[in-house]
Design an enzyme around this catalytic site. Structure first.
Site, PDB file in Angstrom:
ATOM      1  N   ARG A   1       0.943  -1.316  -0.126  1.00 23.93           N
ATOM      2  CA  ARG A   1      -0.059  -0.061  -0.087  1.00 23.93           C
ATOM      3  C   ARG A   1       0.758   1.301  -0.138  1.00 23.93           C
ATOM      4  O   ARG A   1       0.663   2.077  -0.718  1.00 23.93           O
ATOM      5  CB  ARG A   1      -0.993  -0.044   1.181  1.00 23.93           C
ATOM      6  CG  ARG A   1      -1.829   1.136   1.172  1.00 23.93           C
ATOM      7  CD  ARG A   1      -3.185   0.826   2.267  1.00 23.93           C
ATOM      8  NE  ARG A   1      -4.115   1.841   2.169  1.00 23.93           N
ATOM      9  CZ  ARG A   1      -3.991   2.925   3.239  1.00 23.93           C
ATOM     10  NH1 ARG A   1      -3.271   2.901   4.150  1.00 23.93           N
ATOM     11  NH2 ARG A   1      -4.788   3.866   2.998  1.00 23.93           N
TER      12      ARG A   1
ATOM     13  N   HIS B   1       0.758   4.308  -2.685  1.00 26.30           N
ATOM     14  CA  HIS B   1       0.413   5.609  -2.570  1.00 26.30           C
ATOM     15  C   HIS B   1       1.546   6.512  -2.799  1.00 26.30           C
ATOM     16  O   HIS B   1       1.465   7.679  -2.904  1.00 26.30           O
ATOM     17  CB  HIS B   1       0.118   5.739  -1.028  1.00 26.30           C
ATOM     18  CG  HIS B   1      -1.092   5.270  -0.638  1.00 26.30           C
ATOM     19  ND1 HIS B   1      -1.961   6.055   0.268  1.00 26.30           N
ATOM     20  CD2 HIS B   1      -1.897   4.088  -0.769  1.00 26.30           C
ATOM     21  CE1 HIS B   1      -2.920   5.356   0.436  1.00 26.30           C
ATOM     22  NE2 HIS B   1      -3.144   4.200  -0.348  1.00 26.30           N
TER      23      HIS B   1
ATOM     24  N   ASN C   1      -3.627   9.139   3.477  1.00 17.67           N
ATOM     25  CA  ASN C   1      -2.258   8.433   4.145  1.00 17.67           C
ATOM     26  C   ASN C   1      -2.452   8.492   5.407  1.00 17.67           C
ATOM     27  O   ASN C   1      -1.515   7.995   6.095  1.00 17.67           O
ATOM     28  CB  ASN C   1      -1.002   9.389   3.613  1.00 17.67           C
ATOM     29  CG  ASN C   1      -0.819   8.960   2.353  1.00 17.67           C
ATOM     30  OD1 ASN C   1      -1.389   7.992   1.589  1.00 17.67           O
ATOM     31  ND2 ASN C   1      -0.205   9.793   1.507  1.00 17.67           N
TER      32      ASN C   1
ATOM     33  N   HIS D   1      40.517   6.386   5.517  1.00 18.18           N
ATOM     34  CA  HIS D   1      40.123   7.215   4.302  1.00 18.18           C
ATOM     35  C   HIS D   1      39.616   6.824   3.209  1.00 18.18           C
ATOM     36  O   HIS D   1      39.346   7.385   2.309  1.00 18.18           O
ATOM     37  CB  HIS D   1      41.695   8.062   4.067  1.00 18.18           C
ATOM     38  CG  HIS D   1      41.976   9.136   4.917  1.00 18.18           C
ATOM     39  ND1 HIS D   1      43.191   9.931   4.866  1.00 18.18           N
ATOM     40  CD2 HIS D   1      41.502   9.547   6.232  1.00 18.18           C
ATOM     41  CE1 HIS D   1      43.189  10.776   5.774  1.00 18.18           C
ATOM     42  NE2 HIS D   1      42.238  10.730   6.574  1.00 18.18           N
TER      43      HIS D   1
END
Length: 308
Positions: free
Chosen positions: A68, A72, A100, A181
């Protein structure tokens, strides 16, 4: 890494249905690839699949929540993971929109968990135990203390060795720690003194030419990864670069130029596991410098603020 959300939910859906034949029947949008992480993170899909299998075994409903969430996001300004963004008073989140508001919060957490898992895999490097029990200091170090105790990228290997010897670090410790590094970015201002007015003779000529393209002037604000091949992968490529005279900083390249540390650099360039072993030892040692324990210092309630 590109946005992982674009692959995480898709992979979760593939756990629910067979994906055989998908790659041959779908026309991809320009820029997408079935094998996008094949070189930078070949284990990404397997990491996601294995984690989601565990999630679904505990609660198969999470699969629906993830699908879902996928839906959305795709149908609102495209598949750009904008549904994951937090909002503010001036700019509400997509999650605040009525459709939502009942998205599963656990689905959002699963995405964050998955990203963390994959990001750790991308970085790579050795896993090791960390001694625990430290307490927090009560005051900041002065600017002078900071400057005096941190090596400069312009320093020579002998200067750095002498400084860290005061903390009981030997040459192997110093070279191993320098290997961190490998996943660092360098600002032009930290190494253009090696390019202008003339390139450092210790620098490979082709490498110098490439760096001038990144840093066309001495006051350039650009950055350059110390390892452009796989800048997010923690491995021993840093040492290979030094052997090839492609170290970015003076403090890097001089580790190969100095006879005290050259053989150590060479051994790490040849043996990844040896580097990892020595790196773990040096990191553990560094993590025990001047620690406060017992009743010393304090345990801060907030990391950035001393307790009242």
């Amino acid at each position: 890494m590109a946005s992982l959300f674009n692959s995480l939910i898709l992979i979760s859906s593939l756990l629910l249905a067979s994906s055989q034949g998908v790659s041959s029947s779908v026309q991809l949008v320009k820029g997408l690839s079935w094998s996008f992480y094949e070189k930078t993170c070949p284990e990404a899909e397997s990491i996601v699949r294995e984690h989601l299998k565990k999630v679904f075994q505990d609660d198969i409903g999470q699969a629906a929540g993830l699908l879902r969430l996928h839906f959305h996001d795709c149908f609102v300004q495209g598949y750009d993971a904008s549904v994951l963004l937090d909002g503010s008073a001036s700019e509400p989140s997509e999650q605040d929109a009525p459709p939502n508001r009942n998205l599963r919060r656990t689905a959002l957490k699963i995405i964050n968990d998955l990203r963390d898992l994959v990001e750790r895999s991308v970085s790579g490097g050795p896993e090791y135990e960390v001694p625990l029990g430290r307490r927090d200091g009560l005051a900041s170090a002065s600017i002078n203390e900071v400057t005096e105790n941190l090596p400069s990228p312009a320093q020579s290997a002998s200067q750095i060795l002498a400084a860290l010897a005061k903390k009981s670090f030997d040459a192997t410790n110093v070279v191993a720690l320098s290997g961190a590094h490998n996943i660092r970015l360098g600002h032009c201002g930290a190494f253009t003194d090696r390019l202008y007015p003339t390139p450092d003779p210790a620098m490979d000529k082709n490498f110098a030419r490439d760096l001038k393209g990144v840093c066309p002037t001495t006051n350039s604000t650009n950055t350059r990864a110390l390892d452009i091949r796989l800048p997010n992968r923690f491995d021993n490529r840093y040492f290979v670069n030094l052997v090839n005279r492609q170290g970015l900083f003076t403090s890097d390249q001089d580790l190969y130029e100095d006879p005290t540390t050259r053989d150590i650099v060479t051994s790490f360039a040849k043996d990844l596991e040896l580097f990892f072993q020595k790196f773990v030892l040096a990191m553990t040692k560094m993590g025990q410098l001047g620690v406060l324990t017992g009743t010393e210092g304090e345990i801060r309630a907030h990391c950035s603020v001393r307790n009242s």
